[in-house]
Design an enzyme around this catalytic site. Structure first.
Site, mmCIF file in Angstrom:
data_model
loop_
_atom_site.group_PDB
_atom_site.id
_atom_site.type_symbol
_atom_site.label_atom_id
_atom_site.label_comp_id
_atom_site.label_asym_id
_atom_site.label_seq_id
_atom_site.Cartn_x
_atom_site.Cartn_y
_atom_site.Cartn_z
ATOM 1 N N ILE A 106 0.834 -1.210 0.000
ATOM 2 C CA ILE A 106 0.000 0.000 0.000
ATOM 3 C C ILE A 106 0.872 1.265 0.000
ATOM 4 C CG2 ILE A 106 -0.343 0.117 2.524
ATOM 5 C CD1 ILE A 106 -2.832 1.095 -0.259
ATOM 6 N N LYS A 121 -5.729 1.984 7.869
ATOM 7 C CA LYS A 121 -6.863 1.297 8.472
ATOM 8 C C LYS A 121 -6.553 -0.184 8.572
ATOM 9 C CE LYS A 121 -8.181 -1.102 5.656
ATOM 10 N NZ LYS A 121 -7.556 -2.170 4.848
HETATM 11 N N1 LIG Z 1 -6.092 2.039 2.290
HETATM 12 C C1 LIG Z 1 -6.045 0.990 1.499
HETATM 13 O O1 LIG Z 1 -6.623 0.947 0.402
HETATM 14 C C2 LIG Z 1 -5.213 -0.189 1.893
HETATM 15 C C3 LIG Z 1 -4.888 -1.176 0.952
HETATM 16 C C4 LIG Z 1 -4.057 -2.211 1.343
HETATM 17 C C5 LIG Z 1 -3.607 -2.273 2.651
HETATM 18 N N2 LIG Z 1 -3.955 -1.314 3.552
HETATM 19 C C6 LIG Z 1 -3.484 -1.379 4.945
HETATM 20 O O2 LIG Z 1 -2.087 -1.125 4.963
HETATM 21 C C7 LIG Z 1 -1.429 -1.946 5.917
HETATM 22 C C8 LIG Z 1 -0.276 -2.642 5.244
HETATM 23 O O3 LIG Z 1 -0.761 -3.468 4.205
HETATM 24 P P1 LIG Z 1 0.180 -3.951 2.982
HETATM 25 O O4 LIG Z 1 -0.667 -4.818 2.134
HETATM 26 O O5 LIG Z 1 0.888 -2.816 2.378
HETATM 27 O O6 LIG Z 1 1.195 -4.877 3.799
HETATM 28 P P2 LIG Z 1 2.638 -5.364 3.332
HETATM 29 O O7 LIG Z 1 2.815 -5.257 1.872
HETATM 30 O O8 LIG Z 1 2.836 -6.670 4.004
HETATM 31 O O9 LIG Z 1 3.610 -4.263 3.962
HETATM 32 C C9 LIG Z 1 3.683 -3.982 5.303
HETATM 33 C C10 LIG Z 1 5.057 -3.404 5.584
HETATM 34 O O10 LIG Z 1 5.134 -3.309 6.997
HETATM 35 C C11 LIG Z 1 6.466 -3.517 7.420
HETATM 36 N N3 LIG Z 1 6.494 -4.378 8.607
HETATM 37 C C12 LIG Z 1 6.933 -4.002 9.822
HETATM 38 N N4 LIG Z 1 6.888 -4.997 10.683
HETATM 39 C C13 LIG Z 1 6.430 -6.064 10.005
HETATM 40 C C14 LIG Z 1 6.218 -7.424 10.355
HETATM 41 N N5 LIG Z 1 6.505 -7.911 11.574
HETATM 42 N N6 LIG Z 1 5.748 -8.251 9.417
HETATM 43 C C15 LIG Z 1 5.486 -7.807 8.172
HETATM 44 N N7 LIG Z 1 5.682 -6.516 7.781
HETATM 45 C C16 LIG Z 1 6.171 -5.660 8.691
HETATM 46 C C17 LIG Z 1 7.214 -4.153 6.252
HETATM 47 O O11 LIG Z 1 8.198 -3.226 5.846
HETATM 48 P P3 LIG Z 1 9.727 -3.324 6.348
HETATM 49 O O12 LIG Z 1 9.930 -4.670 6.977
HETATM 50 O O13 LIG Z 1 10.489 -3.131 5.092
HETATM 51 O O14 LIG Z 1 9.892 -2.211 7.324
HETATM 52 C C18 LIG Z 1 6.186 -4.312 5.151
HETATM 53 O O15 LIG Z 1 6.646 -3.937 3.884
HETATM 54 C C19 LIG Z 1 -2.501 -2.871 6.484
HETATM 55 O O16 LIG Z 1 -2.873 -2.447 7.762
HETATM 56 C C20 LIG Z 1 -3.682 -2.748 5.533
HETATM 57 O O17 LIG Z 1 -4.951 -2.806 6.166
HETATM 58 C C21 LIG Z 1 -4.738 -0.267 3.180
#
Ligand SMILES: NC(=O)c1ccc[n+]([C@@H]2O[C@H](COP(=O)([O-])OP(=O)(O)OC[C@H]3O[C@@H](n4cnc5c(N)ncnc54)[C@H](OP(=O)(O)O)[C@@H]3O)[C@@H](O)[C@H]2O)c1
Length: 323
Positions: free
Chosen positions: A15, A97
């Site tokens: 995201i 969120k």
């Molecule tokens: N507004 C929207 O339309 C929308 C859409 C999708 C998701 N979201 C929200 O955004 C958030 C993230 O979603 P995403 O799909 O982007 O997730 P993601 O791709 O898994 O990315 C999350 C990031 O968080 C970091 N992180 C820190 N501690 C972590 C851990 N223990 N395990 C995994 N990752 C960790 C990681 O970055 P580093 O390790 O590199 O620091 C990772 O790249 C969620 O809460 C979701 O609800 C919102």
């Protein structure tokens, strides 16, 4: 022109990449910094997305005095910890969120922001989108009478991955907090708080809700039938049945989309195109709030976030899902 607002991204995942693209559409925004738990990941993200500064730790980035606002984009279970960390450094925060995984955490985040007098908002982006704003003007105009029923869903067939954040319980997995939150918020935004809530879910082998059905009943007799799923593709539409019209939002309704009003006299549709993914609207709002010296959004207020998490908590209680 105003001095540019310097944004920092905490957690460069999926995201965050889309949000960075949207920020490029915001005239007076600067993609100033990104922090990852790994410097390599931060550097790669900075190079790909045109971010000026890459940090290999969240705390290191938060020490940068130039940052105006931090976008927290880590998995749900870390929103509380990472938001509190940002606030401890006096940084304004836009946090993805769901704001956190339960009401207690949300209350702590809000209390911390109030104590430090820094801006904090849940990144519930839909109320800022032009088509949702248009929808609200239609619903509130009174022209079509009262809402009798809302039917809204959000489901997609996500490949099973017991370690991915959608299925892993310790990462706050399940459909409700990830995508069910959108229909729940739409119901809250249009109909207010329900009098009765009924929820049932299929809990999968990792213990999270893979499919969740929710019914909200309102004191005036209106109902909202909502569904979220991470195991099946659903239409991703929202339909309001009113006394004198049906108003539908085409798939995928929570993204910039088309709104159709159907009455006895016929149908009329209006489509809403946006320059990027649509996250630019919430970002512009945050900038406006910060420039006005506010510590709370006038749209996505603390009260709205508290009401939203209280609904999600009640649904989780009924379906037997504890984090
Ligand atoms: N507004 C929207 O339309 C929308 C859409 C999708 C998701 N979201 C929200 O955004 C958030 C993230 O979603 P995403 O799909 O982007 O997730 P993601 O791709 O898994 O990315 C999350 C990031 O968080 C970091 N992180 C820190 N501690 C972590 C851990 N223990 N395990 C995994 N990752 C960790 C990681 O970055 P580093 O390790 O590199 O620091 C990772 O790249 C969620 O809460 C979701 O609800 C919102």
């Amino acid at each position: 022109m105003n001095k540019k607002i310097k944004w920092a991204i905490l957690g460069p995942g999926k995201i965050a990449k889309k949000f960075a693209a949207s920020l490029r559409e915001v005239e007076d925004a600067e993609l100033y910094a990104v922090a990852s738990r790994s410097l390599d990941r931060a550097t790669a993200f900075a190079e790909n997305e045109g971010v000026c500064n890459a940090y290999g730790s969240y705390e290191e980035m938060l020490q940068d005095k130039e940052i105006d606002v931090v976008y927290v984009a880590t998995p749900h279970v870390f929103h509380h910890e990472h938001t509190l960390l940002c606030i401890s450094y006096g940084k304004p925060v836009l946090c993805e969120k769901p704001f956190a995984i339960n009401q207690g955490q949300v209350e702590e985040m809000i209390a911390a922001a109030k104590e430090k007098q820094v801006f904090l908002m849940e990144a519930m982006w839909t109320p800022f989108l032009p088509h949702i704003k248009y929808l609200m003007t239609l619903l509130e105009s009174g022209r079509y009478g009262k809402i009798k029923k809302l039917t809204a869903d959000f489901g997609f067939d996500a490949p099973f991955d017991e370690n991915g954040r959608l299925y892993k319980k310790s990462l706050g997995g399940g459909s409700l907090l990830d995508i069910g939150i959108y229909p729940v918020f739409l119901a809250m935004h249009s109909l207010g708080l329900p009098e009765f809530i009924e929820a049932k879910a299929v809990l999968g082998k990792t213990g999270v809700d893979e499919d969740c059905d929710i019914t909200f009943s309102y004191p005036n007799g209106a109902k909202a039938e909502l569904n979220s799923s991470i195991t099946k593709n659903t239409p991703i539409t929202a339909v309001f049945e009113l006394e004198k019209a049906t108003i539908s939002i085409a798939s995928r309704w929570h993204n910039p989309s088309t709104i159709t009003v159907s009455t006895d006299e016929g149908s009329e549709s209006r489509s809403f195109d946006v320059a990027s993914f649509g996250y630019e609207y919430e970002a512009m709002h945050v900038q406006e709030m910060i420039r006005q010296g506010r510590t709370e959004s006038t749209v996505m207020t603390f009260q709205k976030s508290l009401e939203l998490i209280s609904l999600l908590d009640e649904i989780r209680k009924q379906i037997g899902l504890e984090y």
